[in-house]
Design a protein around this motif. Structure first.
Motif, mmCIF file in Angstrom:
data_model
loop_
_atom_site.group_PDB
_atom_site.id
_atom_site.type_symbol
_atom_site.label_atom_id
_atom_site.label_comp_id
_atom_site.label_asym_id
_atom_site.label_seq_id
_atom_site.Cartn_x
_atom_site.Cartn_y
_atom_site.Cartn_z
ATOM 1 N N ILE B 29 0.832 -1.209 0.000
ATOM 2 C CA ILE B 29 0.000 0.000 0.000
ATOM 3 C C ILE B 29 0.866 1.259 0.000
ATOM 4 O O ILE B 29 0.392 2.339 -0.317
ATOM 5 C CB ILE B 29 -1.058 0.015 1.141
ATOM 6 C CG1 ILE B 29 -0.416 0.009 2.529
ATOM 7 C CG2 ILE B 29 -2.039 -1.127 0.986
ATOM 8 C CD1 ILE B 29 -1.427 0.250 3.664
ATOM 9 N N ASP B 49 -3.846 2.605 -6.914
ATOM 10 C CA ASP B 49 -4.137 1.220 -6.534
ATOM 11 C C ASP B 49 -4.876 1.132 -5.197
ATOM 12 O O ASP B 49 -5.416 0.086 -4.847
ATOM 13 C CB ASP B 49 -2.827 0.426 -6.408
ATOM 14 C CG ASP B 49 -2.292 -0.014 -7.757
ATOM 15 O OD1 ASP B 49 -3.027 0.116 -8.760
ATOM 16 O OD2 ASP B 49 -1.139 -0.466 -7.811
ATOM 17 N N ASN B 50 -4.878 2.221 -4.428
ATOM 18 C CA ASN B 50 -5.523 2.213 -3.114
ATOM 19 C C ASN B 50 -6.951 2.768 -3.141
ATOM 20 O O ASN B 50 -7.567 2.974 -2.100
ATOM 21 C CB ASN B 50 -4.692 3.024 -2.112
ATOM 22 C CG ASN B 50 -3.392 2.320 -1.762
ATOM 23 O OD1 ASN B 50 -3.261 1.110 -1.968
ATOM 24 N ND2 ASN B 50 -2.428 3.066 -1.243
ATOM 25 N N VAL B 51 -7.469 2.994 -4.344
ATOM 26 C CA VAL B 51 -8.806 3.584 -4.481
ATOM 27 C C VAL B 51 -9.891 2.535 -4.224
ATOM 28 O O VAL B 51 -9.762 1.378 -4.608
ATOM 29 C CB VAL B 51 -8.954 4.225 -5.886
ATOM 30 C CG1 VAL B 51 -10.413 4.513 -6.219
ATOM 31 C CG2 VAL B 51 -8.127 5.503 -5.962
ATOM 32 N N GLY B 52 -10.971 2.974 -3.560
ATOM 33 C CA GLY B 52 -12.130 2.103 -3.349
ATOM 34 C C GLY B 52 -13.335 2.610 -4.104
ATOM 35 O O GLY B 52 -14.185 1.838 -4.530
ATOM 36 N N PRO B 54 -14.061 4.694 -7.414
ATOM 37 C CA PRO B 54 -13.436 5.326 -8.579
ATOM 38 C C PRO B 54 -14.202 6.546 -9.072
ATOM 39 O O PRO B 54 -13.646 7.345 -9.832
ATOM 40 C CB PRO B 54 -13.447 4.217 -9.625
ATOM 41 C CG PRO B 54 -14.558 3.315 -9.221
ATOM 42 C CD PRO B 54 -14.734 3.438 -7.739
ATOM 43 N N ILE B 55 -15.455 6.698 -8.652
ATOM 44 C CA ILE B 55 -16.263 7.823 -9.161
ATOM 45 C C ILE B 55 -15.798 9.136 -8.527
ATOM 46 O O ILE B 55 -15.646 10.142 -9.210
ATOM 47 C CB ILE B 55 -17.769 7.591 -8.881
ATOM 48 C CG1 ILE B 55 -18.231 6.322 -9.615
ATOM 49 C CG2 ILE B 55 -18.605 8.783 -9.357
ATOM 50 C CD1 ILE B 55 -19.574 5.794 -9.167
ATOM 51 N N LEU B 56 -15.520 9.109 -7.235
ATOM 52 C CA LEU B 56 -15.177 10.367 -6.530
ATOM 53 C C LEU B 56 -13.837 10.990 -6.968
ATOM 54 O O LEU B 56 -13.834 12.188 -7.224
ATOM 55 C CB LEU B 56 -15.227 10.146 -5.017
ATOM 56 C CG LEU B 56 -16.632 9.894 -4.450
ATOM 57 C CD1 LEU B 56 -16.572 9.531 -2.980
ATOM 58 C CD2 LEU B 56 -17.522 11.116 -4.642
ATOM 59 N N HIS B 60 -9.928 3.473 -0.625
ATOM 60 C CA HIS B 60 -10.692 2.351 -0.078
ATOM 61 C C HIS B 60 -10.668 2.454 1.447
ATOM 62 O O HIS B 60 -9.594 2.650 2.034
ATOM 63 C CB HIS B 60 -10.046 1.046 -0.531
ATOM 64 C CG HIS B 60 -10.938 -0.153 -0.389
ATOM 65 N ND1 HIS B 60 -11.434 -0.551 0.823
ATOM 66 C CD2 HIS B 60 -11.443 -1.007 -1.303
ATOM 67 C CE1 HIS B 60 -12.185 -1.629 0.644
ATOM 68 N NE2 HIS B 60 -12.213 -1.926 -0.647
ATOM 69 N N GLY B 61 -11.850 2.340 2.063
ATOM 70 C CA GLY B 61 -11.927 2.418 3.518
ATOM 71 C C GLY B 61 -11.030 1.388 4.186
ATOM 72 O O GLY B 61 -10.456 1.637 5.248
ATOM 73 N N GLY B 62 -10.896 0.224 3.551
ATOM 74 C CA GLY B 62 -10.054 -0.835 4.098
ATOM 75 C C GLY B 62 -8.582 -0.456 4.088
ATOM 76 O O GLY B 62 -7.831 -0.827 4.985
ATOM 77 N N VAL B 63 -8.167 0.302 3.061
ATOM 78 C CA VAL B 63 -6.771 0.731 2.986
ATOM 79 C C VAL B 63 -6.487 1.777 4.068
ATOM 80 O O VAL B 63 -5.431 1.739 4.711
ATOM 81 C CB VAL B 63 -6.443 1.314 1.587
ATOM 82 C CG1 VAL B 63 -5.029 1.854 1.559
ATOM 83 C CG2 VAL B 63 -6.623 0.254 0.521
#
Lengths: 163, 142
Positions: B29, B49-52, B54-56, B60-63
Motif C-alpha cells: 500500500i 491502486d488504493n482507491v475504493g 473510482p467515481i469520486l 478504499h476504507g479498508g486501505v
C-alpha cells in the motif's frame, strides 16, 4: 423504496460489476463466491503481498479490514436490492484466531437491519469453515440514495460551475 | 537482517523504512514513516491502486484502516521498551470524511501500555491535522 434488482441472478451480476469497479479490491483479487438477498460471501486469494508478519508469514490485519469493509459494502446491495452510495460510517473487527498463511480468506456477511438512512451489517472472516471464524466484523453504512441520482446531482453542479 | 535486528536498526538510525521494508503489506500500500523527535509520523502517498470509489475518486476504507493499523503497530515497535511484533486483538475505526486520492498522514497515541495489552489511538488526516478523515483504536496483545 423500489426494488430495482428483481432476482438473485441479476443481483449476482450487479454485485460482481460493483466489486470489479473497486480498484483496491481488484488488486487483492477479491471475487464473489455466493450472493443472495440475505448475505454475501467474498473470497480473497493468498498472495505474498498480503503478509503482515515477516516472522510467521501471517496475513496483515489490514487485509482483513479491507476484505470485511468490501463484503459489508456489497451486502448493502443485497439488503436494498439496489446500488446506493453507502459509505462506511464505522467498522469494528475482532480478531479471534491467527489465520493460516498460504490459504485463501473468505468473508460471509449479512445486512441485519436496514433503516431509511442506515444499513447495519455483520459477518465473519474464515478459512476452513464459516463455523470456525478468524475474525468477526460489525459495520455501519450510511445510505446516500440511489447512485444514479447522486451522479445526476454531481453533473448538474458541474454544469452550474461551468456556466 | 531478521525482524528483531530491523527493529533495533530502525530505532537506532531513525530510519523507519528499515522496518517497513520487512512488511510486504506495508510496502504494497506504500506506507512511509518518519521519526520526529520522540514522535512518529506516518505517510500513505496518493496511489491509484488504493482507491475504493473510482467515481469520486476516494481511497478504499479498508486501505485507510490497514494504514492506521500498520501505523499503530510500527509506533509500538519504535517506542516500546521490549519490541516484539504486537498481535492485534481488535480494531475499531470511525470514518469522518471521504479519503481523497491524495497523501494521507497518521499519528498514534499510546493511551495505555501494560505488560499484556496496549491501547493505541490513531488519527488519519490529509489537509490539516485538525481535520481528520478517520479515527481508530487498536488493542494489541504484547
Amino acid at each position: 423504496m423500489s426494488r430495482i434488482i428483481p432476482d438473485e441472478q441479476v443481483l449476482d451480476t450487479v454485485a460482481k460489476q460493483f466489486l470489479a469497479a473497486l480498484p483496491h479490491s481488484v488488486k487483492l483479487g477479491m471475487t464473489i463466491m455466493e450472493i443472495d438477498f440475505s448475505s454475501v460471501t467474498v473470497q480473497l486469494p493468498w498472495s505474498e503481498q498480503i503478509v503482515g508478519n515477516p516472522e510467521t508469514g501471517v496475513v496483515h490485519s489490514g487485509v482483513l479490514t479491507t476484505l470485511m469493509d468490501t463484503a459489508c459494502g456489497i451486502c448493502s446491495i443485497c439488503a436494498l436490492a439496489n446500488v446506493e452510495a453507502c459509505p462506511t460510517l464505522d467498522l469494528r473487527i475482532d480478531h479471534m484466531k491467527v489465520p493460516v498463511s498460504g490459504k485463501p480468506l473468505y468473508a460471509t456477511v449479512e445486512p441485519y437491519r436496514v433503516t431509511k438512512s442506515i444499513v447495519f451489517t455483520r459477518g465473519t472472516a474464515w478459512q476452513e469453515s464459516p463455523d470456525d471464524p478468524i475474525a468477526h466484523a460489525v459495520g455501519t453504512f450510511m445510505r446516500l440514495g440511489p447512485l444514479a441520482a447522486i451522479k445526476k446531482d454531481k453533473s448538474k453542479s458541474k454544469q452550474g460551475e461551468e456556466s | 537482517m531478521n525482524f528483531a535486528e530491523a527493529v533495533i536498526e530502525a530505532r537506532e538510525s531513525g530510519r523507519v523504512e528499515v522496518l517497513i521494508d520487512q512488511i510486504p503489506y506495508a510496502q504494497m500500500i506504500g506506507v512511509q514513516g518518519q521519526l520526529v523527535g520522540d514522535e512518529a509520523l506516518f505517510l500513505l502517498p496518493s496511489n491509484k491502486d488504493n482507491v475504493g470509489n473510482p467515481i469520486l475518486p476516494a481511497l478504499h476504507g479498508g486501505v485507510i484502516g490497514g494504514f492506521m493499523e500498520t501505523s499503530a503497530a510500527l509506533h509500538l515497535l519504535l517506542f516500546m521498551d521490549r519490541p516484539k511484533i504486537p498481535a492485534i486483538i481488535d480494531f475499531s475505526i470511525d470514518y469522518l470524511r471521504t479519503g481523497q486520492l491524495r497523501n494521507t498522514f497518521a499519528e498514534c497515541q499510546v493511551h495505555r501500555q501494560g505488560r499484556r495489552v496496549a491501547n493505541v489511538a490513531v488519527t488519519a488526516w490529509q489537509t490539516h491535522r485538525d481535520v481528520p478523515i478517520a479515527t481508530g483504536r487498536v488493542h494489541f496483545r504484547l
